[in-house]
Motif scaffolding. Sequence first.
Motif, short mmCIF file in Angstrom:
data_model
loop_
_atom_site.label_atom_id
_atom_site.label_comp_id
_atom_site.label_asym_id
_atom_site.label_seq_id
_atom_site.Cartn_x
_atom_site.Cartn_y
_atom_site.Cartn_z
N ASP A 114 0.82 -1.21 0.00
CA ASP A 114 0.00 0.00 0.00
C ASP A 114 0.86 1.27 0.00
O ASP A 114 0.37 2.35 -0.34
N TYR A 115 2.13 1.17 0.37
CA TYR A 115 2.99 2.35 0.47
C TYR A 115 3.32 2.97 -0.89
O TYR A 115 3.95 4.03 -0.94
N VAL A 116 2.92 2.33 -1.98
CA VAL A 116 3.13 2.97 -3.29
C VAL A 116 2.14 4.12 -3.51
O VAL A 116 2.32 4.92 -4.42
N PHE A 117 1.12 4.20 -2.66
CA PHE A 117 0.14 5.29 -2.75
C PHE A 117 0.50 6.41 -1.79
O PHE A 117 1.22 6.19 -0.80
N TYR A 125 -8.30 2.34 -2.20
CA TYR A 125 -7.50 2.44 -3.42
C TYR A 125 -7.78 1.28 -4.36
O TYR A 125 -7.80 0.12 -3.95
N GLU A 126 -7.98 1.62 -5.64
CA GLU A 126 -8.08 0.62 -6.69
C GLU A 126 -6.70 0.43 -7.33
O GLU A 126 -5.85 1.34 -7.27
N PRO A 127 -6.45 -0.72 -7.95
CA PRO A 127 -5.13 -0.95 -8.56
C PRO A 127 -4.74 0.12 -9.59
O PRO A 127 -3.56 0.39 -9.78
N SER A 128 -5.74 0.71 -10.24
CA SER A 128 -5.46 1.70 -11.29
C SER A 128 -5.25 3.11 -10.76
O SER A 128 -4.91 4.01 -11.53
N ASP A 129 -5.43 3.33 -9.46
CA ASP A 129 -5.27 4.68 -8.91
C ASP A 129 -3.81 5.13 -9.02
O ASP A 129 -2.88 4.32 -9.04
N ARG A 218 -3.18 -6.88 -14.51
CA ARG A 218 -1.89 -7.37 -14.01
C ARG A 218 -1.50 -6.80 -12.66
O ARG A 218 -0.52 -7.24 -12.07
N VAL A 219 -2.24 -5.82 -12.16
CA VAL A 219 -2.03 -5.33 -10.79
C VAL A 219 -3.32 -5.56 -10.03
O VAL A 219 -4.40 -5.16 -10.47
N LEU A 220 -3.21 -6.23 -8.88
CA LEU A 220 -4.36 -6.58 -8.08
C LEU A 220 -4.09 -6.23 -6.62
O LEU A 220 -2.94 -6.09 -6.21
N HIS A 221 -5.16 -6.12 -5.85
CA HIS A 221 -5.04 -5.87 -4.41
C HIS A 221 -5.63 -7.04 -3.65
O HIS A 221 -6.73 -7.51 -3.97
N ALA A 222 -4.91 -7.50 -2.64
CA ALA A 222 -5.40 -8.57 -1.77
C ALA A 222 -5.03 -8.21 -0.34
O ALA A 222 -3.86 -8.25 0.05
N ALA A 223 -6.04 -7.84 0.44
CA ALA A 223 -5.82 -7.45 1.84
C ALA A 223 -7.05 -7.83 2.63
O ALA A 223 -8.11 -8.14 2.08
N GLY A 224 -6.90 -7.83 3.94
CA GLY A 224 -8.03 -8.17 4.80
C GLY A 224 -9.22 -7.28 4.53
O GLY A 224 -9.07 -6.09 4.24
N GLY A 225 -10.42 -7.85 4.61
CA GLY A 225 -11.62 -7.08 4.33
C GLY A 225 -11.93 -6.07 5.42
O GLY A 225 -11.63 -6.29 6.59
N GLY A 226 -12.54 -4.96 5.02
CA GLY A 226 -12.89 -3.92 5.97
C GLY A 226 -11.72 -3.00 6.25
O GLY A 226 -10.72 -2.99 5.53
N GLU A 227 -11.83 -2.21 7.30
CA GLU A 227 -10.78 -1.27 7.65
C GLU A 227 -10.82 -0.96 9.14
O GLU A 227 -11.85 -1.12 9.79
N THR A 228 -9.70 -0.51 9.65
CA THR A 228 -9.61 -0.08 11.04
C THR A 228 -8.38 0.79 11.20
O THR A 228 -7.56 0.90 10.28
N VAL A 267 -6.32 1.99 2.78
CA VAL A 267 -7.22 0.86 2.57
C VAL A 267 -7.18 0.45 1.10
O VAL A 267 -7.26 1.30 0.21
N LEU A 268 -7.05 -0.84 0.85
CA LEU A 268 -6.99 -1.37 -0.51
C LEU A 268 -8.30 -2.05 -0.89
O LEU A 268 -8.79 -2.90 -0.15
N SER A 269 -8.84 -1.69 -2.03
CA SER A 269 -10.07 -2.31 -2.54
C SER A 269 -9.76 -3.68 -3.12
O SER A 269 -8.81 -3.84 -3.87
N GLN A 270 -10.61 -4.65 -2.79
CA GLN A 270 -10.48 -5.99 -3.37
C GLN A 270 -11.40 -6.20 -4.57
O GLN A 270 -11.54 -7.32 -5.05
N ARG A 271 -12.00 -5.13 -5.07
CA ARG A 271 -12.97 -5.28 -6.14
C ARG A 271 -12.37 -5.95 -7.37
O ARG A 271 -12.95 -6.90 -7.93
N ALA A 272 -11.19 -5.50 -7.82
CA ALA A 272 -10.57 -6.10 -9.01
C ALA A 272 -10.20 -7.56 -8.77
O ALA A 272 -10.31 -8.39 -9.67
#
Length: 301
Positions: A114-117, A125-129, A218-228, A267-272
Amino acid sequence: MTDFALLVPGGRGQLGADISALAEAAGAGFVHAPGSAELDITDGEAVADAVSSLATTARDAGLRPVVINAAAYTAVDAAETDEARALEVNGDGPRNLAAACAEHRVRLLHVSTDYVFPGDATSPYEPSDTTDPRTAYGRTKLAGERAVLDSGAEAWVVRTAWVYGAVGGNFVKTMAKLEAQRDKLTVVGDQVGCPTWSADLARGLLELAARTEGPKQRVLHAAGGGETSWYGFARAVFEELGADPTRISPCTTADFPRPAPRPAYSVLSQRAWQEAGLSPLRPWREALAAAFAQHGEALRS
């Protein structure tokens, strides 16, 4: 039994250990998970030999060769004064792996962050952001992403965040240690992200590795669901420890300055990931409970 063989650089670390254990449990035909002392990804010749050996071993056994890169320089604060070394590991290392994978037609999954953002968003964040790292660590990880994506290899970058697990040091283990040492704690409450159990991330990466045809994106996000927040995360750790979470008070980022600025929102979106037909990682709070149920002793150590 899976139909692929794995090379996991960084295989002795937090994520790598879970990848190799889960792959072996699933019946992977071959798993080689070397630590950095055994395979230094900044050594181009060693990387070329390792990938070539994987490709030969896998294809002789009728298996698909796959590399999952879990090796990284992750000392975020140290990277601020050691950026050249961080760039060797996080930028040049993935470039070496990608070049070897392209040469030998080996699939590569590269783990990023996530630190690339910039960390100033207000929605996941979506992969394309747009990327705009604010730290040396983030800059070096972004360099690695670009090297992988520009290599011509069949490769995917998978970004994740706030990873914890049974192996190595992490936030959960730190909170468990401090719970036993202090009556009261203060934890930053104005930084928000997605806690991710390394075992859940490993399962997701293995699911992607097993796909005969990878997703087009070719870029995807995979992180725990939700946020805190870190404060909310710490309170949840105390709950799992059977401790009183009211012993923890929130503080601000300004109250706890660090050499590397932390993102306020990462926070990373898992939509993609889900649109690619991959199983979403479970909600972070559910995952934390499962991690303690499975690895409570290790997380308390």
